[in-house]
Design an enzyme around this catalytic site. Structure first.
Site, PDB file in Angstrom:
ATOM      1  N   CYS A   9       0.964  -1.233   0.021  1.00 50.66           N
ATOM      2  CA  CYS A   9       0.189  -0.078  -0.049  1.00 50.66           C
ATOM      3  C   CYS A   9       1.048   1.178  -0.046  1.00 50.66           C
ATOM      4  CB  CYS A   9      -0.894  -0.009   1.325  1.00 50.66           C
ATOM      5  SG  CYS A   9      -2.533  -1.361   1.218  1.00 50.66           S
ATOM      6  N   ASP A  32      10.589  -6.298  -8.556  1.00 51.25           N
ATOM      7  CA  ASP A  32      10.834  -7.102  -7.457  1.00 51.25           C
ATOM      8  C   ASP A  32      12.243  -6.704  -6.944  1.00 51.25           C
ATOM      9  OD1 ASP A  32      11.675  -9.165  -5.516  1.00 51.25           O
ATOM     10  OD2 ASP A  32       9.542  -9.786  -5.976  1.00 51.25           O
ATOM     11  N   HIS A  48      -6.533  -2.809  -1.281  1.00 57.01           N
ATOM     12  CA  HIS A  48      -5.629  -3.758  -0.807  1.00 57.01           C
ATOM     13  C   HIS A  48      -6.788  -4.940  -0.308  1.00 57.01           C
ATOM     14  CE1 HIS A  48      -3.045  -5.150   2.629  1.00 57.01           C
ATOM     15  NE2 HIS A  48      -4.257  -5.555   3.383  1.00 57.01           N
ATOM     16  N   GLY A  93       4.735 -19.330   0.943  1.00 52.01           N
ATOM     17  CA  GLY A  93       5.584 -18.229   0.482  1.00 52.01           C
ATOM     18  C   GLY A  93       5.243 -16.770   0.553  1.00 52.01           C
ATOM     19  N   THR A  95       4.748 -13.442   1.767  1.00 47.79           N
ATOM     20  CA  THR A  95       5.307 -12.584   2.858  1.00 47.79           C
ATOM     21  C   THR A  95       4.666 -11.138   2.779  1.00 47.79           C
ATOM     22  OG1 THR A  95       7.051 -11.756   1.306  1.00 47.79           O
ATOM     23  CG2 THR A  95       7.495 -13.840   2.543  1.00 47.79           C
ATOM     24  N   HIS A  98      -0.813  -8.637   0.723  1.00 45.90           N
ATOM     25  CA  HIS A  98      -1.631  -7.523  -0.194  1.00 45.90           C
ATOM     26  C   HIS A  98      -1.397  -8.259  -1.748  1.00 45.90           C
ATOM     27  CE1 HIS A  98      -2.345  -3.389  -1.952  1.00 45.90           C
ATOM     28  NE2 HIS A  98      -2.571  -4.114  -2.796  1.00 45.90           N
ATOM     29  N   HIS A 100      -0.670 -10.015  -5.008  1.00 49.16           N
ATOM     30  CA  HIS A 100       0.185  -9.500  -6.025  1.00 49.16           C
ATOM     31  C   HIS A 100       0.550 -10.955  -6.607  1.00 49.16           C
ATOM     32  CE1 HIS A 100       2.771 -10.574  -2.444  1.00 49.16           C
ATOM     33  NE2 HIS A 100       3.459 -10.966  -3.537  1.00 49.16           N
TER      34      HIS A 100
END
Length: 114
Positions: A9, A32, A48, A93, A95, A98, A100
């Site tokens: 966010c 990334d 979100h 996995g 982490t 939100h 994605h």
């Protein structure tokens, strides 16, 4: 986690710098910071929601737009060939909670999920 604590966010709001690749009214795609492939771009909605199932329920049209943006990135950066991966849950996995998608491409990826 509240949206005020969510790193994505904050990235989407411009509070944390990122290398943006694509932006629409609904979706932001950015590189990334720890890439796992030559092309590794994260595609996230501005809204979100915690995971892909929640996105399918709550913002299905934005989830579809995320897939279109992923294809645009792949077309521009890796000859249209890519993987789009959504991790859901800590054990899988995830982490950042939100939703994605990870657009991975640009090389032969060593893992065959099939």
């Amino acid at each position: 986690m509240s949206t005020t604590d969510c790193i994505f966010c904050k990235i989407i709001a411009g509070e944390i710098p990122s290398t943006r690749v694509v932006e629409t009214d609904n979706v932001v795609a950015f590189r990334d910071i720890s890439p796992k492939a030559p092309v590794h771009v994260l595609v996230a909605p501005r809204t979100h929601v915690p995971n892909v199932a929640a996105a399918a329920r709550e913002i299905p049209e934005v989830l579809a737009e995320m897939a279109v943006v992923a294809q645009q990135i792949a077309d521009a950066e890796c000859d249209g060939e890519y993987r789009l991966i959504f991790n859901t849950g800590e054990k899988a996995g995830q982490t950042v909670f939100h939703v994605h998608g990870h657009v991975l491409g640009g090389a032969t990826l060593g893992w065959d999920p099939a």
